[in-house]
Design a protein around this motif. Structure first.
Motif, PDB file in Angstrom:
ATOM      1  N   CYS A  70       0.837  -1.209   0.000  1.00 52.09           N
ATOM      2  CA  CYS A  70       0.000   0.000   0.000  1.00 52.09           C
ATOM      3  C   CYS A  70       0.870   1.256   0.000  1.00 52.09           C
ATOM      4  CB  CYS A  70      -0.927   0.015   1.207  1.00 52.09           C
ATOM      5  SG  CYS A  70      -2.199  -1.222   1.076  1.00 52.09           S
ATOM      6  N   SER A  71       1.950   1.247   0.769  1.00 50.33           N
ATOM      7  CA  SER A  71       2.847   2.421   0.750  1.00 50.33           C
ATOM      8  C   SER A  71       3.345   2.642  -0.664  1.00 50.33           C
ATOM      9  CB  SER A  71       4.072   2.216   1.646  1.00 50.33           C
ATOM     10  OG  SER A  71       3.711   1.714   2.865  1.00 50.33           O
ATOM     11  N   GLY A  72       3.615   1.530  -1.349  1.00 51.74           N
ATOM     12  CA  GLY A  72       4.098   1.640  -2.726  1.00 51.74           C
ATOM     13  C   GLY A  72       3.058   2.283  -3.638  1.00 51.74           C
ATOM     14  N   VAL A  73       1.798   1.896  -3.438  1.00 52.94           N
ATOM     15  CA  VAL A  73       0.734   2.472  -4.267  1.00 52.94           C
ATOM     16  C   VAL A  73       0.650   3.970  -3.980  1.00 52.94           C
ATOM     17  CG1 VAL A  73      -1.743   2.499  -4.713  1.00 52.94           C
ATOM     18  CG2 VAL A  73      -0.559   0.333  -4.391  1.00 52.94           C
ATOM     19  N   ILE A  74       0.676   4.317  -2.686  1.00 51.11           N
ATOM     20  CA  ILE A  74       0.662   5.747  -2.331  1.00 51.11           C
ATOM     21  C   ILE A  74       1.872   6.435  -2.964  1.00 51.11           C
ATOM     22  CG2 ILE A  74       0.765   7.404  -0.427  1.00 51.11           C
ATOM     23  CD1 ILE A  74      -0.688   5.320   1.281  1.00 51.11           C
ATOM     24  N   GLY A  75       3.011   5.730  -2.930  1.00 49.56           N
ATOM     25  CA  GLY A  75       4.232   6.275  -3.533  1.00 49.56           C
ATOM     26  C   GLY A  75       4.041   6.615  -5.004  1.00 49.56           C
ATOM     27  N   GLU A  76       3.315   5.745  -5.714  1.00 49.00           N
ATOM     28  CA  GLU A  76       3.061   6.005  -7.138  1.00 49.00           C
ATOM     29  C   GLU A  76       2.314   7.325  -7.313  1.00 49.00           C
ATOM     30  OE1 GLU A  76       3.581   4.468 -10.274  1.00 49.00           O
ATOM     31  OE2 GLU A  76       5.201   3.666  -9.049  1.00 49.00           O
ATOM     32  N   TYR A  77       1.327   7.534  -6.449  1.00 54.80           N
ATOM     33  CA  TYR A  77       0.566   8.793  -6.551  1.00 54.80           C
ATOM     34  C   TYR A  77       1.436   9.984  -6.171  1.00 54.80           C
ATOM     35  CZ  TYR A  77      -3.690   6.383  -7.666  1.00 54.80           C
ATOM     36  OH  TYR A  77      -4.620   5.652  -8.319  1.00 54.80           O
ATOM     37  N   ILE A  78       2.227   9.800  -5.111  1.00 50.88           N
ATOM     38  CA  ILE A  78       3.124  10.904  -4.718  1.00 50.88           C
ATOM     39  C   ILE A  78       4.069  11.227  -5.876  1.00 50.88           C
ATOM     40  CG2 ILE A  78       4.982  11.602  -3.150  1.00 50.88           C
ATOM     41  CD1 ILE A  78       3.633  10.078  -0.957  1.00 50.88           C
ATOM     42  N   GLY A  79       4.504  10.172  -6.563  1.00 53.75           N
ATOM     43  CA  GLY A  79       5.371  10.368  -7.725  1.00 53.75           C
ATOM     44  C   GLY A  79       4.688  11.226  -8.779  1.00 53.75           C
ATOM     45  N   GLN A  80       3.401  10.953  -8.995  1.00 51.62           N
ATOM     46  CA  GLN A  80       2.655  11.741  -9.979  1.00 51.62           C
ATOM     47  C   GLN A  80       2.515  13.189  -9.520  1.00 51.62           C
ATOM     48  OE1 GLN A  80       1.652  11.176 -12.987  1.00 51.62           O
ATOM     49  NE2 GLN A  80       2.603   9.161 -12.878  1.00 51.62           N
ATOM     50  N   VAL A  81       2.171  13.352  -8.234  1.00 44.67           N
ATOM     51  CA  VAL A  81       2.010  14.704  -7.676  1.00 44.67           C
ATOM     52  C   VAL A  81       3.324  15.467  -7.837  1.00 44.67           C
ATOM     53  CG1 VAL A  81       1.702  16.008  -5.536  1.00 44.67           C
ATOM     54  CG2 VAL A  81       0.251  14.054  -6.012  1.00 44.67           C
ATOM     55  N   TYR A  82       4.394  14.774  -7.546  1.00 41.34           N
ATOM     56  CA  TYR A  82       5.719  15.385  -7.610  1.00 41.34           C
ATOM     57  C   TYR A  82       6.051  15.847  -9.040  1.00 41.34           C
ATOM     58  CZ  TYR A  82      10.743  14.493  -8.339  1.00 41.34           C
ATOM     59  OH  TYR A  82      12.037  14.551  -8.759  1.00 41.34           O
ATOM     60  N   LEU A  83       5.702  15.013  -9.993  1.00 41.65           N
ATOM     61  CA  LEU A  83       5.962  15.397 -11.382  1.00 41.65           C
ATOM     62  C   LEU A  83       5.079  16.574 -11.797  1.00 41.65           C
ATOM     63  CD1 LEU A  83       6.316  11.912 -13.097  1.00 41.65           C
ATOM     64  CD2 LEU A  83       8.122  13.512 -12.493  1.00 41.65           C
ATOM     65  N   GLU A  84       3.824  16.566 -11.304  1.00 42.08           N
ATOM     66  CA  GLU A  84       2.900  17.650 -11.653  1.00 42.08           C
ATOM     67  C   GLU A  84       3.333  18.968 -11.012  1.00 42.08           C
ATOM     68  OE1 GLU A  84       0.386  17.886 -13.706  1.00 42.08           O
ATOM     69  OE2 GLU A  84       0.566  15.812 -14.341  1.00 42.08           O
ATOM     70  N   VAL A  85       3.701  18.882  -9.746  1.00 45.94           N
ATOM     71  CA  VAL A  85       4.077  20.085  -8.993  1.00 45.94           C
ATOM     72  C   VAL A  85       5.246  20.786  -9.674  1.00 45.94           C
ATOM     73  CG1 VAL A  85       5.266  20.776  -6.872  1.00 45.94           C
ATOM     74  CG2 VAL A  85       3.175  19.462  -6.746  1.00 45.94           C
ATOM     75  N   LYS A  86       6.118  19.988 -10.244  1.00 44.33           N
ATOM     76  CA  LYS A  86       7.268  20.601 -10.902  1.00 44.33           C
ATOM     77  C   LYS A  86       6.866  21.404 -12.129  1.00 44.33           C
ATOM     78  CE  LYS A  86      10.392  17.248 -11.084  1.00 44.33           C
ATOM     79  NZ  LYS A  86      11.716  16.637 -10.954  1.00 44.33           N
ATOM     80  N   ALA A  87       5.716  21.066 -12.671  1.00 40.72           N
ATOM     81  CA  ALA A  87       5.160  21.806 -13.807  1.00 40.72           C
ATOM     82  C   ALA A  87       6.173  22.007 -14.922  1.00 40.72           C
ATOM     83  CB  ALA A  87       4.605  23.144 -13.344  1.00 40.72           C
ATOM     84  N   ARG A  88       6.906  20.963 -15.221  1.00 40.37           N
ATOM     85  CA  ARG A  88       7.844  21.074 -16.343  1.00 40.37           C
ATOM     86  C   ARG A  88       7.058  21.208 -17.640  1.00 40.37           C
ATOM     87  NH1 ARG A  88      12.942  16.961 -15.409  1.00 40.37           N
ATOM     88  NH2 ARG A  88      13.614  17.943 -13.499  1.00 40.37           N
TER      89      ARG A  88
END
Ligand code: UDP
Ligand code: MG
Length: 318
Positions: A290-308
């Motif tokens: 489950c932490s891994g699944v949450i990690g996947e979402y955090i990964g997405q948030v992180y990529l979005e936040v960077k707004a590259r």
């Protein structure tokens, strides 16, 4: 092509011993290139004082007074670290105007004679020219080993950064303009320009020992830089957690089966033991997964936040 206007930016933190000789030496190099018509006479130096608490800024001001067109500069209100000083230098010269900019350390450990080669590569049509050190003989054993480990780890995590490239590099005005579209705070410059997709080449240079003052980097600042490099380019560590969770779930399933088998057919475990082991493995695996699944979402948030920028167009026919 017209001779390019070159800016040279120099991050400095408590470099009162180095900054004047360094600026004078770099001015000599610029003068030489100017007289040989390799760069424009409008070329200049742009030291960035990273919140020094010694005389660094006074010296920069004095030099600016003496040669206002040749030496400009910027001072931070406090120490933000070498990457921020480098970024500010690039943004500063983008405002002031230039065709290309080179960043070089204030201690002039990086061979300034390579500047000519950088400019030649720029004139050959390269937008990014990475300085790559020929060897690491001037580094301590510790620095050498940790550097190699860092590059190996980065390669393993799928991040492309050029081996042995310090922050000695030339980038074109075009690259500086593209950098404007990247809004993330923690821009890891070494990886960034390499990854940008512009025409890139390398120039080899020699490293000299530091003549004056002492190194501003210690173990912790290097570790921070390395971690920043990893986290700003890779979500592989997050994926690893998900993978680990999945692996644990499979292992716990097998252990559960085995315990069940023992309980039913061999009947050699004390009462309740089988249930305990099965539950322990089950929840352990489930939690990490489950932490891994949450990690996947955090990964997405992180990529979005960077707004590259989603993409950068190179050419278009309309
Ligand atoms: N530097 C900086 N801010 C800091 C630390 C270092 O601007 O917080 C500058 C420093 O003045 C030098 C460059 O970054 O121009 C590289 O630092 P140093 O030579 O101490 O590092 P080393 O060569 O030992 O890796
Ligand atoms: Mg140095």
């Amino acid at each position: 092509m017209q001779t390019p206007k070159l800016a040279v930016t120099i991050p400095c933190y408590n470099e009162e011993l180095c900054i004047e000789p360094t600026c004078r030496r770099l001015l000599e190099v610029l003068k030489d290139l100017e007289t040989r018509n390799k760069i424009s006479v409008e070329s200049y130096l742009y030291p960035v004082d990273d919140g020094s608490n010694d005389k660094t800024w006074e010296i920069i001001e004095k030099l600016h007074k003496e040669l206002p067109n040749k030496i400009k500069g910027l001072k931070f209100i406090k120490n933000y670290g070498n990457q921020s000083a480098l970024t500010a230098g690039l943004e500063g010269v983008r405002e002031l105007g230039c065709d290309c900019v080179i960043s070089i350390d204030a201690d002039l450990q990086q061979d300034e004679n390579a500047i000519e080669k950088f400019v030649e590569e720029f004139c050959n049509g390269n937008d990014v020219v990475l300085g790559v050190r020929k060897d690491r003989n001037t580094d301590s054993f510790f620095k050498k080993t940790t550097a190699v480990m860092f590059y190996k780890l980065m390669a393993l995590l799928g991040t492309k950064i050029p081996m042995n490239h310090s922050d000695y590099r030339l980038v074109s005005y075009k690259a500086l303009k593209l950098m404007e579209q990247y809004h993330e705070k923690a821009l890891f410059l070494r990886g960034f320009f390499f990854d940008l997709g512009l025409k890139t080449t390398r120039v080899q240079f020699d490293v000299k020992p530091r003549k004056q003052g002492k190194s501003k980097f210690n173990f912790w600042s290097l570790l921070t830089l390395a971690l920043n490099g990893i986290t700003s380019f890779s979500i592989v560590p997050l994926r690893l957690i998900a993978g680990l969770g999945f692996l644990m779930a499979i292992i716990s399933f097998l252990v559960g089966l085995e315990t069940l088998f023992e309980k039913i057919f061999l009947n050699d475990s004390p009462n309740g033991m089988a249930t305990m082991i099965i539950l322990l493995c089950f929840f352990g695996g489930l939690q990490i997964f489950c932490s891994g699944v949450i990690g996947e979402y955090i990964g997405q948030v992180y990529l979005e936040v960077k707004a590259r920028p989603r993409y950068i167009k190179e050419k278009e026919l309309v």
